[in-house]
Design an enzyme around this catalytic site. Structure first.
Site, mmCIF file in Angstrom:
data_model
loop_
_atom_site.group_PDB
_atom_site.id
_atom_site.type_symbol
_atom_site.label_atom_id
_atom_site.label_comp_id
_atom_site.label_asym_id
_atom_site.label_seq_id
_atom_site.Cartn_x
_atom_site.Cartn_y
_atom_site.Cartn_z
ATOM 1 N N ARG A 1 1.038 -1.314 -0.116
ATOM 2 C CA ARG A 1 0.159 0.053 -0.046
ATOM 3 C C ARG A 1 1.054 1.182 0.016
ATOM 4 O O ARG A 1 1.871 1.415 0.755
ATOM 5 C CB ARG A 1 -0.864 0.266 1.191
ATOM 6 C CG ARG A 1 -2.042 -0.912 1.119
ATOM 7 C CD ARG A 1 -3.297 -0.078 0.185
ATOM 8 N NE ARG A 1 -4.479 -0.933 -0.192
ATOM 9 C CZ ARG A 1 -4.703 -1.832 -1.103
ATOM 10 N NH1 ARG A 1 -3.605 -2.011 -1.814
ATOM 11 N NH2 ARG A 1 -5.660 -2.503 -1.269
ATOM 12 N N GLU B 1 -2.226 8.518 -6.110
ATOM 13 C CA GLU B 1 -2.033 7.686 -7.278
ATOM 14 C C GLU B 1 -3.106 8.384 -8.064
ATOM 15 O O GLU B 1 -4.393 8.888 -7.987
ATOM 16 C CB GLU B 1 -2.752 6.292 -6.929
ATOM 17 C CG GLU B 1 -1.840 5.499 -6.157
ATOM 18 C CD GLU B 1 -2.055 4.175 -6.167
ATOM 19 O OE1 GLU B 1 -3.048 3.885 -6.497
ATOM 20 O OE2 GLU B 1 -1.256 3.480 -5.382
ATOM 21 N N HIS C 1 0.064 0.424 -9.842
ATOM 22 C CA HIS C 1 -0.573 -0.311 -9.055
ATOM 23 C C HIS C 1 -1.343 -1.519 -9.868
ATOM 24 O O HIS C 1 -2.475 -1.729 -9.866
ATOM 25 C CB HIS C 1 -1.860 0.459 -8.483
ATOM 26 C CG HIS C 1 -2.521 0.172 -7.357
ATOM 27 N ND1 HIS C 1 -2.809 0.937 -6.190
ATOM 28 C CD2 HIS C 1 -2.501 -1.196 -6.670
ATOM 29 C CE1 HIS C 1 -3.138 0.004 -5.196
ATOM 30 N NE2 HIS C 1 -2.913 -1.190 -5.579
#
Length: 525
Positions: free
Chosen positions: A232, A261, A279
């Protein structure tokens, strides 16, 4: 009875949709906006999301029918789990679906760093042939430090051992036996950082793990070391990482997750010794298929009255544990129902002690069941196993659990003591082929909790029992069984009567006015 309705708010594998269509009406809207969701959610019993759709408190409060929020994946950063819990809505995910996929991606990033694959690829595409520039290192013989040995960390161990790596692990929750079985060395974080050639992170983002790796931690690492994060964003302090890379404190980093992000404007984008991916750790067709099927089956299980395995906001147990606890779940429910009716005033405290075999088991679900039975009759809002603890906390009810190995000759006993602004009440029970009450307010009895019961406190003097029986008979109420618990002749005693009819409140009031009767209450189970 109308079918349940499920909203698919993000793209999931078709196999998951097909599974859901067997038990529910499924609506697929993978472009739904936050405003549209707020309006539509009122008509659905379950919603399935990935990472795009945000299930906020506002959405949850606009969803009177919602029973399940399903995340087709692992992380639930986009779901307000607390708001769901407060409303008694299950939050489920598919933790096992991505374990192998993320582990493989982590190892891919390790290899990309060790062999400088990303910048070598870029160089060739620019028309260059710089073989000497891209001297790499082998993984064989290197020390890998794994922070977090859950599902993904364990899969990394299996695969990196095949590379011939020595593995150190930092995880406060791993047992010595489990570590020995996997062939890893358990150590503290400081030692792991000092001695590892590559560090890979596999822990959730919590207040405790935010910026777990920051300036001081980078100073501990070898200047030849690499760090990988597929867990994370936020676990690594990215500003500190940038400085460590620029100053040569570590040799390189690979990130699949970021504090923001996408990481627009991040100085990490400028560095050559950083490998970045958007990701995609869980983004394989196999993982997406498995995630969709897992959450679909979990929703089906709930709709069909079963117990799901991957609930984030209530206890989860295997089938054998559930089978062992099932008789006591029924017992805890009956005990809670008795307390709800017998305790005078507003409950302020509940102490539950688990004795004997239960003391060694996962008894949280029993306390939740008891709380649900206590709170449901006194609240207008729905109470279930998910939100019972949070509702109790919100109402200022202190709940404590204790365990005791002794069980007075029984296999297991549950002792529940409740206190209110007007007094207290305790009930002690076990399961002997069926639920059995063995104690009321410290007095021994032997009663099956079912039907209509009258619990009376009285002074054990001649004629008192007869007077109670006569009074009930005057109102056409027949006594089926009677149990008396006392500690001394002529002292205070407890009587439990099972009767064949419901007992009106005015009859109980008349019983309470009889000589030597201190209190009486009717209980419906």
């Amino acid at each position: 009875m109308s079918r349940m309705k499920v909203l698919i708010a993000d793209s999931i594998n078709e196999k998951g949709i097909s599974e859901l269509e067997e038990v529910a009406e499924v609506v697929v809207n993978t472009t739904i906006t936050p405003e549209e969701l707020l309006d539509a959610i009122k008509d659905f019993d379950a919603i399935v999301v990935r990472s795009r759709t945000k299930v906020t408190r506002e959405v949850i409060e606009a969803a009177p029918r919602l029973k399940i929020i399903a995340r087709a994946g692992v992380g639930v950063d986009n779901v307000d789990v607390k708001a769901a819990t407060d409303r008694g809505i299950m939050v489920i995910n598919a933790p096992e679906s991505t374990s192998i996929t993320v582990a493989e991606h982590s190892i891919g990033l390790m290899l990309a760093l060790a062999r400088k694959i990303a910048i070598a690829d870029r160089s060739v595409k620019e028309g260059k042939w710089e073989k000497n520039r891209f001297m790499g290192i082998e993984l064989n013989g290197k020390t890998l430090g794994i922070i977090g040995m859950g599902r993904i960390g364990s899969q990394v161990v299996v695969r990196t051992k095949a590379f011939g790596m020595d593995i150190m692990v930092y995880d406060p929750y791993i047992s010595k036996e489990a570590a020995e079985e996997m062939g890893v060395t358990v150590t503290d974080l400081e030692t792991l950082l000092r001695e590892s050639d590559i560090v890979t992170i596999h822990v959730p983002l919590t207040p405790e793990t935010r910026h777990l790796i920051s300036e001081d931690e980078f100073k501990l690492m070898k200047d030849t070391a690499f760090i990988v994060n597929c867990a994370r964003g936020g676990i690594i302090d990215e500003d500190a990482l940038y400085r460590a890379l620029k100053d040569g404190e570590i040799a390189g980093a690979a990130l699949d997750v970021f504090e923001e992000e996408p990481p627009e404007g991040s100085p990490l984008l400028e560095l050559e010794n950083v490998v970045l991916t958007p990701h995609i750790g869980a983004s394989t067709s196999e993982a997406q298929r498995d995630a969709a099927i897992i959450v679909a089956n979990e929703i089906k299980t709930v709709f069909q009255g079963g117990a799901p395995r991957n609930v984030l906001n209530m206890p989860v147990m295997d089938s054998e544990t559930y089978k062992s606890l099932k008789p006591y779940i029924e017992l805890a429910e009956k005990m809670g129902a008795i307390i709800a009716q017998a305790l005078p005033g507003n409950i302020e405290k509940l102490d539950v002690t688990y004795c004997g075999e239960l003391a060694e088991m996962q008894f949280d679900i029993l306390t939740r069941t008891m709380l649900q039975a206590i709170l449901n009759p006194i609240l207008t809002e729905p109470v279930n196993l998910i939100n019972a603890p949070s509702i109790a906390k919100k109402r200022g009810i202190m709940v404590t659990e204790a365990r005791r190995s002794e069980s007075d000759g029984y296999r297991s006993i549950i002792i529940a003591t409740a206190e209110s602004d007007r007094g207290g009440f305790s009930v002690e029970a076990t399961h002997i082929k069926e639920p059995t009450i063995i104690g009321i307010n410290g007095y021994r009895v032997d009663v099956k909790p079912e039907g209509t019961m009258i619990i009376a406190r009285y002074r054990d003097l001649p004629g008192t029992i007869g007077a109670i029986g006569t009074k009930l008979g005057q109102h056409g109420i027949n006594i089926a069984t009677m149990q008396v618990g006392r500690k001394e002749i002529g002292g205070e005693a407890v009587m439990v009567l099972k009767v064949d009819q419901s007992v009106p409140a005015e009859v109980i009031e008349e019983v309470k006015k009889l000589d030597n009767v201190d209190d009486a209450v009717a209980i419906e189970i």
